[in-house]
Write a protein that holds these residues in place. Structure first.
Motif, mmCIF file in Angstrom:
data_model
loop_
_atom_site.group_PDB
_atom_site.id
_atom_site.type_symbol
_atom_site.label_atom_id
_atom_site.label_comp_id
_atom_site.label_asym_id
_atom_site.label_seq_id
_atom_site.Cartn_x
_atom_site.Cartn_y
_atom_site.Cartn_z
ATOM 1 N N TYR A 51 0.837 -1.204 0.000
ATOM 2 C CA TYR A 51 0.000 0.000 0.000
ATOM 3 C C TYR A 51 0.873 1.256 0.000
ATOM 4 N N ARG A 52 1.918 1.257 0.825
ATOM 5 C CA ARG A 52 2.812 2.419 0.889
ATOM 6 C C ARG A 52 3.552 2.614 -0.433
ATOM 7 N N VAL A 53 3.957 1.509 -1.048
ATOM 8 C CA VAL A 53 4.620 1.588 -2.349
ATOM 9 C C VAL A 53 3.677 2.208 -3.377
ATOM 10 N N HIS A 54 2.450 1.763 -3.412
ATOM 11 C CA HIS A 54 1.471 2.290 -4.371
ATOM 12 C C HIS A 54 1.298 3.796 -4.175
ATOM 13 N N ARG A 55 1.132 4.209 -2.934
ATOM 14 C CA ARG A 55 0.974 5.643 -2.633
ATOM 15 C C ARG A 55 2.214 6.428 -3.032
ATOM 16 N N ALA A 56 3.401 5.907 -2.668
ATOM 17 C CA ALA A 56 4.646 6.617 -2.975
ATOM 18 C C ALA A 56 4.849 6.749 -4.484
ATOM 19 N N ARG A 147 13.871 -3.998 6.293
ATOM 20 C CA ARG A 147 13.448 -2.650 5.922
ATOM 21 C C ARG A 147 14.444 -2.028 4.948
ATOM 22 N N THR A 148 14.768 -2.808 3.924
ATOM 23 C CA THR A 148 15.702 -2.346 2.906
ATOM 24 C C THR A 148 15.107 -2.568 1.520
ATOM 25 N N VAL A 149 15.678 -1.839 0.576
ATOM 26 C CA VAL A 149 15.291 -1.977 -0.828
ATOM 27 C C VAL A 149 16.530 -2.399 -1.598
ATOM 28 N N ILE A 150 16.408 -3.473 -2.342
ATOM 29 C CA ILE A 150 17.460 -3.873 -3.266
ATOM 30 C C ILE A 150 17.044 -3.318 -4.620
ATOM 31 N N HIS A 151 17.815 -2.350 -5.088
ATOM 32 C CA HIS A 151 17.487 -1.642 -6.329
ATOM 33 C C HIS A 151 18.407 -2.147 -7.435
ATOM 34 N N ALA A 166 18.810 1.373 2.826
ATOM 35 C CA ALA A 166 17.984 1.333 4.030
ATOM 36 C C ALA A 166 17.490 2.727 4.393
ATOM 37 N N SER A 167 17.994 3.736 3.700
ATOM 38 C CA SER A 167 17.590 5.118 3.939
ATOM 39 C C SER A 167 17.879 5.928 2.683
ATOM 40 N N GLY A 168 17.559 7.198 2.735
ATOM 41 C CA GLY A 168 17.815 8.067 1.592
ATOM 42 C C GLY A 168 16.763 7.936 0.514
ATOM 43 N N ASP A 169 17.116 8.437 -0.652
ATOM 44 C CA ASP A 169 16.189 8.437 -1.783
ATOM 45 C C ASP A 169 16.654 7.477 -2.863
ATOM 46 N N LEU A 170 15.688 6.926 -3.574
ATOM 47 C CA LEU A 170 15.962 6.120 -4.757
ATOM 48 C C LEU A 170 15.672 6.987 -5.973
ATOM 49 N N SER A 171 16.643 7.105 -6.844
ATOM 50 C CA SER A 171 16.461 7.842 -8.085
ATOM 51 C C SER A 171 16.116 6.836 -9.171
ATOM 52 N N LEU A 172 14.922 6.944 -9.688
ATOM 53 C CA LEU A 172 14.427 6.020 -10.709
ATOM 54 C C LEU A 172 14.317 6.775 -12.024
ATOM 55 N N ASP A 173 15.462 6.889 -12.684
ATOM 56 C CA ASP A 173 15.540 7.645 -13.917
ATOM 57 C C ASP A 173 16.143 6.779 -15.002
ATOM 58 N N PRO A 174 15.488 6.546 -16.141
ATOM 59 C CA PRO A 174 14.139 6.989 -16.410
ATOM 60 C C PRO A 174 13.122 6.260 -15.536
ATOM 61 N N PRO A 175 11.996 6.813 -15.318
ATOM 62 C CA PRO A 175 11.352 7.943 -15.968
ATOM 63 C C PRO A 175 11.508 9.276 -15.229
ATOM 64 N N LEU A 177 11.606 9.536 -11.484
ATOM 65 C CA LEU A 177 10.925 9.507 -10.191
ATOM 66 C C LEU A 177 11.938 9.445 -9.053
ATOM 67 N N THR A 178 11.530 9.983 -7.902
ATOM 68 C CA THR A 178 12.319 9.880 -6.682
ATOM 69 C C THR A 178 11.428 9.305 -5.595
ATOM 70 N N LEU A 179 11.926 8.247 -4.937
ATOM 71 C CA LEU A 179 11.186 7.619 -3.834
ATOM 72 C C LEU A 179 12.048 7.658 -2.582
ATOM 73 N N ALA A 180 11.468 8.096 -1.485
ATOM 74 C CA ALA A 180 12.163 8.047 -0.194
ATOM 75 C C ALA A 180 12.012 6.640 0.379
ATOM 76 N N VAL A 181 13.130 6.006 0.684
ATOM 77 C CA VAL A 181 13.093 4.644 1.219
ATOM 78 C C VAL A 181 12.249 4.585 2.496
ATOM 79 N N ALA A 182 12.413 5.564 3.370
ATOM 80 C CA ALA A 182 11.676 5.573 4.648
ATOM 81 C C ALA A 182 10.165 5.565 4.426
ATOM 82 N N ALA A 183 9.694 6.229 3.385
ATOM 83 C CA ALA A 183 8.252 6.281 3.121
ATOM 84 C C ALA A 183 7.682 4.929 2.744
ATOM 85 N N LEU A 184 8.519 4.021 2.253
ATOM 86 C CA LEU A 184 8.043 2.709 1.839
ATOM 87 C C LEU A 184 7.790 1.784 3.029
ATOM 88 N N PHE A 185 8.434 2.093 4.157
ATOM 89 C CA PHE A 185 8.316 1.229 5.333
ATOM 90 C C PHE A 185 7.682 1.949 6.532
#
Length: 188
Positions: A51-56, A147-151, A166-175, A177-185
């Motif tokens: 749910y948090r991933v969808h919102r983020a 509580r980690t993301v393997i990107h 485990a923290s910070g932002d994920l830069s998803l370029d392209p397209p 997007l920026t996702l905060a890791v903390a917001a996902l958990f």
């Protein structure tokens, strides 16, 4: 995906045959090398993180102003003629899919939330499968216990770069997007 194959037909099938078969089946299934696998019921922590991933993702798409769309689980990603998966979330850019579509062609970002029974599939068959698709630029595997993301990110040539965050932002370029890791958990 459950570790238990063969909840349905005993004969191998193509993705087209699988999609026709699943229309009348309860529950969710995936197809790997022609074999049907039932997807296990999800735990509460899995559902909360999804749910948090969808919102983020929705917020990031809006903030970036890109012509992309987030889809929650349930959309099929065809890897090849005998393999299709239903990721926990995906982002697809470009023209809007038809309302009747069950397949998300050309996903740019694919996300799986790891379950104890799916870890080996998410980090093995799905990792290899998703990157067979030239459109996939990012494959995120979320580990709810750590509580980690393997990107995994497509790089130049046939290279795939991997970062564990485990923290910070994920830069998803392209397209873009920026996702905060903390917001996902984070708890709402």
């Amino acid at each position: 995906m459950s570790a238990q194959p063969r909840t349905g037909p005993t004969a191998r099938m193509t993705v087209d045959e699988f999609l026709a078969w699943t229309e009348g089946q309860p529950g969710r299934h995936e197809l790997l090398n022609g074999e049907v696998f039932a997807m296990s019921p999800q735990r509460a922590v899995h559902a909360r993180v999804k749910y948090r991933v969808h919102r983020a993702l929705d917020r990031a798409i809006l903030a970036a102003g890109v012509p992309c769309e987030m889809f929650p689980d349930g959309m099929v990603v065809r890897v090849d003629a005998e393999t299709s998966f239903e990721p926990d979330a995906l982002v697809r850019c470009g023209d809007r899919l038809a309302d009747s579509a069950v397949e998300a062609d050309a996903p740019v970002i694919v996300i799986e939330v790891v379950s104890p029974s799916t870890r080996h599939i998410d980090t093995g068959a799905k990792l290899m499968g998703y990157f067979q698709l030239s459109s996939v630029q990012h494959y995120l595997i979320l580990d709810t216990e750590r509580r980690t993301v393997i990107h995994h990110r497509r790089s130049t040539g046939d290279l795939i770069e991997t970062r564990i965050a485990a923290s910070g932002d994920l830069s998803l370029d392209p397209p873009g997007l920026t996702l905060a890791v903390a917001a996902l958990f984070a708890e709402p």
